[in-house]
Design a protein around this motif. Structure first.
Motif, mmCIF file in Angstrom:
data_model
loop_
_atom_site.group_PDB
_atom_site.id
_atom_site.type_symbol
_atom_site.label_atom_id
_atom_site.label_comp_id
_atom_site.label_asym_id
_atom_site.label_seq_id
_atom_site.Cartn_x
_atom_site.Cartn_y
_atom_site.Cartn_z
ATOM 1 N N ALA A 288 12.325 7.549 -0.322
ATOM 2 C CA ALA A 288 12.191 8.106 1.019
ATOM 3 C C ALA A 288 13.377 7.765 1.919
ATOM 4 C CB ALA A 288 10.898 7.603 1.666
ATOM 5 N N SER A 289 14.370 7.047 1.361
ATOM 6 C CA SER A 289 15.566 6.625 2.121
ATOM 7 C C SER A 289 15.184 5.782 3.338
ATOM 8 C CB SER A 289 16.389 7.843 2.547
ATOM 9 O OG SER A 289 16.815 8.579 1.424
ATOM 10 N N LEU A 290 14.245 4.851 3.127
ATOM 11 C CA LEU A 290 13.793 3.955 4.176
ATOM 12 C C LEU A 290 13.789 2.527 3.666
ATOM 13 C CD1 LEU A 290 10.674 5.985 5.404
ATOM 14 C CD2 LEU A 290 12.816 5.723 6.668
ATOM 15 N N SER A 291 13.813 1.559 4.590
ATOM 16 C CA SER A 291 13.615 0.176 4.185
ATOM 17 C C SER A 291 12.145 -0.008 3.791
ATOM 18 C CB SER A 291 13.956 -0.774 5.334
ATOM 19 O OG SER A 291 12.990 -0.672 6.367
ATOM 20 N N ARG A 292 11.847 -1.100 3.102
ATOM 21 C CA ARG A 292 10.460 -1.333 2.707
ATOM 22 C C ARG A 292 9.545 -1.416 3.922
ATOM 23 N NH1 ARG A 292 9.767 -5.899 -1.879
ATOM 24 N NH2 ARG A 292 7.635 -5.407 -1.263
ATOM 25 N N ALA A 293 9.993 -2.111 4.968
ATOM 26 C CA ALA A 293 9.165 -2.266 6.168
ATOM 27 C C ALA A 293 8.945 -0.915 6.863
ATOM 28 C CB ALA A 293 9.813 -3.252 7.126
ATOM 29 N N GLN A 294 10.021 -0.109 6.977
ATOM 30 C CA GLN A 294 9.892 1.198 7.613
ATOM 31 C C GLN A 294 8.971 2.102 6.804
ATOM 32 O OE1 GLN A 294 14.093 2.162 7.667
ATOM 33 N NE2 GLN A 294 14.153 2.043 9.909
ATOM 34 N N PHE A 295 9.156 2.089 5.484
ATOM 35 C CA PHE A 295 8.342 2.940 4.626
ATOM 36 C C PHE A 295 6.869 2.569 4.740
ATOM 37 C CE2 PHE A 295 6.153 3.633 0.572
ATOM 38 C CZ PHE A 295 6.266 5.024 0.475
ATOM 39 N N THR A 296 6.562 1.274 4.655
ATOM 40 C CA THR A 296 5.172 0.829 4.733
ATOM 41 C C THR A 296 4.562 1.203 6.067
ATOM 42 O OG1 THR A 296 5.595 -1.001 3.209
ATOM 43 C CG2 THR A 296 3.645 -1.172 4.608
ATOM 44 N N ARG A 297 5.324 1.045 7.155
ATOM 45 C CA ARG A 297 4.828 1.374 8.487
ATOM 46 C C ARG A 297 4.529 2.874 8.591
ATOM 47 N NH1 ARG A 297 8.240 -1.576 10.776
ATOM 48 N NH2 ARG A 297 9.852 -0.023 11.173
ATOM 49 N N ARG A 298 5.435 3.702 8.100
ATOM 50 C CA ARG A 298 5.227 5.149 8.155
ATOM 51 C C ARG A 298 4.049 5.555 7.261
ATOM 52 N NH1 ARG A 298 10.350 7.681 9.185
ATOM 53 N NH2 ARG A 298 11.067 6.819 11.172
ATOM 54 N N PHE A 299 3.956 4.942 6.087
ATOM 55 C CA PHE A 299 2.899 5.286 5.144
ATOM 56 C C PHE A 299 1.525 4.974 5.750
ATOM 57 C CE2 PHE A 299 0.301 5.419 1.415
ATOM 58 C CZ PHE A 299 0.975 6.215 0.496
ATOM 59 N N VAL A 300 1.391 3.794 6.334
ATOM 60 C CA VAL A 300 0.120 3.405 6.950
ATOM 61 C C VAL A 300 -0.221 4.344 8.098
ATOM 62 C CG1 VAL A 300 -1.061 1.610 8.265
ATOM 63 C CG2 VAL A 300 0.266 0.995 6.246
ATOM 64 N N ALA A 301 0.792 4.728 8.887
ATOM 65 C CA ALA A 301 0.547 5.629 10.011
ATOM 66 C C ALA A 301 0.042 6.987 9.540
ATOM 67 C CB ALA A 301 1.831 5.794 10.828
ATOM 68 N N GLN A 302 0.547 7.468 8.387
ATOM 69 C CA GLN A 302 0.169 8.788 7.898
ATOM 70 C C GLN A 302 -1.124 8.781 7.098
ATOM 71 O OE1 GLN A 302 4.775 10.051 7.224
ATOM 72 N NE2 GLN A 302 3.310 11.325 6.134
ATOM 73 N N THR B 30 11.560 12.457 7.416
ATOM 74 C CA THR B 30 11.038 11.259 6.754
ATOM 75 C C THR B 30 9.536 11.353 6.538
ATOM 76 O OG1 THR B 30 10.976 10.213 8.940
ATOM 77 C CG2 THR B 30 12.845 9.678 7.517
ATOM 78 N N ASP B 31 8.800 12.004 7.456
ATOM 79 C CA ASP B 31 7.364 12.185 7.262
ATOM 80 C C ASP B 31 7.104 13.038 6.028
ATOM 81 O OD1 ASP B 31 6.681 10.763 9.629
ATOM 82 O OD2 ASP B 31 7.157 12.547 10.796
ATOM 83 N N THR B 32 7.908 14.086 5.865
ATOM 84 C CA THR B 32 7.771 14.935 4.684
ATOM 85 C C THR B 32 8.096 14.148 3.424
ATOM 86 O OG1 THR B 32 8.405 16.857 6.010
ATOM 87 C CG2 THR B 32 8.526 17.094 3.625
ATOM 88 N N ALA B 33 9.090 13.266 3.489
ATOM 89 C CA ALA B 33 9.452 12.447 2.327
ATOM 90 C C ALA B 33 8.313 11.507 1.952
ATOM 91 C CB ALA B 33 10.726 11.647 2.622
ATOM 92 N N VAL B 34 7.651 10.931 2.956
ATOM 93 C CA VAL B 34 6.514 10.051 2.685
ATOM 94 C C VAL B 34 5.368 10.848 2.072
ATOM 95 C CG1 VAL B 34 4.754 8.570 3.760
ATOM 96 C CG2 VAL B 34 7.154 8.357 4.432
ATOM 97 N N ASP B 35 5.130 12.060 2.571
ATOM 98 C CA ASP B 35 4.117 12.926 1.969
ATOM 99 C C ASP B 35 4.412 13.170 0.491
ATOM 100 O OD1 ASP B 35 2.655 13.232 4.287
ATOM 101 O OD2 ASP B 35 3.627 15.108 4.862
ATOM 102 N N MET C 176 -3.649 3.514 5.188
ATOM 103 C CA MET C 176 -3.707 2.397 4.239
ATOM 104 C C MET C 176 -2.307 2.136 3.710
ATOM 105 S SD MET C 176 -5.482 4.154 0.854
ATOM 106 C CE MET C 176 -6.766 4.991 1.791
ATOM 107 N N SER C 177 -2.111 0.950 3.127
ATOM 108 C CA SER C 177 -0.799 0.595 2.588
ATOM 109 C C SER C 177 -0.520 1.383 1.316
ATOM 110 C CB SER C 177 -0.761 -0.904 2.275
ATOM 111 O OG SER C 177 -1.605 -1.183 1.161
ATOM 112 N N PRO C 178 0.755 1.482 0.914
ATOM 113 C CA PRO C 178 1.067 2.155 -0.345
ATOM 114 C C PRO C 178 0.333 1.551 -1.536
ATOM 115 C CG PRO C 178 3.067 1.777 0.921
ATOM 116 C CD PRO C 178 1.976 1.055 1.627
ATOM 117 N N ALA C 179 0.191 0.216 -1.566
ATOM 118 C CA ALA C 179 -0.494 -0.436 -2.686
ATOM 119 C C ALA C 179 -1.957 -0.025 -2.750
ATOM 120 C CB ALA C 179 -0.364 -1.949 -2.564
ATOM 121 N N GLN C 180 -2.623 0.009 -1.585
ATOM 122 C CA GLN C 180 -4.031 0.415 -1.563
ATOM 123 C C GLN C 180 -4.190 1.893 -1.911
ATOM 124 O OE1 GLN C 180 -6.843 -1.478 -1.195
ATOM 125 N NE2 GLN C 180 -5.388 -3.174 -1.408
#
Length: 250
Positions: A177-191, A149-154, A194-198
């Motif tokens: 990324a085969s994730l819920s919106r909340a999971q995706f946003t959380r992973r994106f910010v961690a990596q 999933t980290d690779t998918a977010v990348d 910033m949020s996907p929108a930013q």
């Protein structure tokens, strides 16, 4: 920290499909050995530690290491590797899992093909590929736990940078990324911090700067190309992130 490496190849980069009856009990190595599993299943043992072998598992052995390995004869190992000389190249532990299998394969094939041209440029290209492979393994060793999933977010972040003018939605990104919106946003910010929108806004401003300074497009044309229908709003976002107005950069 991985230092700049001075490398000298001792053997040609090589792929080998291990024979069904294959097993490996190495004598203490006289040099460094890169060893990357491209296919198959098996087990590696070094200094009493065991590692299951599957595609993406790579090792950098150092002089004095005496690895042992076996494999499943019905899922024979395909290994890429080469012997080389350097100082301080082996990570500790010696192995890690490279998640970007595509890049691993490209570097291995390029190293092999370049070296076999038998010219100075080909050898240098092979050495550069070896440096990058070692860097990938070092990263895998020192940043363990990266998941598919980290690779998918990348990959989503890469697509945002490549096409920032597209009308992206967080729901679409999460689905890719085969994730819920909340999971995706959380992973994106961690990596990315910033949020996907930013992140998308920053990608648009980065591209806008390039277009304004290199393409000759007007401010209005640039804003429209990047999905902005409100030019003053685009200008405000641009100045917030660059400290300059679009007109100053054009």
């Amino acid at each position: 920290m991985l230092q700049r490496l001075e490398l000298e190849l001792v053997s040609a980069p090589t792929f080998w499909r291990c024979e069904p009856s294959w097993s490996w009990t190495s004598r203490p190595l006289a040099d460094h050995l890169l060893w990357c599993v491209m296919d198959g299943r098996g087990e590696l043992v070094l200094n009493g530690e065991r590692q299951d072998l599957h595609p993406g598992i790579c090792a950098v052995f150092q002089p004095g290491d005496a690895p042992r390995a076996t494999h499943d004869p019905h899922r024979r190992l395909l290994v890429f590797g080469m012997h080389f000389q350097t100082t301080g190249a082996a990570p500790d532990p010696r192995w890690g899992e490279v998640m970007d299998r595509e890049l691993l394969g490209v570097l291995a094939r390029t190293s092999d093909a370049s070296y076999r041209r038998q010219d100075a440029l080909g050898r240098r290209q092979a050495e550069l590929c070896l440096e990058q492979l070692i860097a990938l393994i070092w990263d895998a060793v020192h940043t363990p736990g990266r998941r598919v999933t980290d690779t998918a977010v990348d990959e989503i972040a890469r697509q945002l940078r490549q096409d920032p003018g597209r009308d992206w939605t967080v729901a679409e990104m999460a689905s890719k990324a085969s994730l819920s919106r909340a999971q995706f946003t959380r992973r994106f910010v961690a990596q990315f911090g910033m949020s996907p929108a930013q992140y998308l806004i920053q990608a648009r401003i980065d591209r806008a700067h390039q277009l304004l300074t290199e393409s000759g497009m007007t401010v209005t044309e640039t804003a429209a190309a990047l999905g902005y229908t409100d030019v003053p709003y685009f200008s405000r976002q641009y100045k917030q992130r660059t400290g300059r107005t679009p007109s100053q950069d054009r």
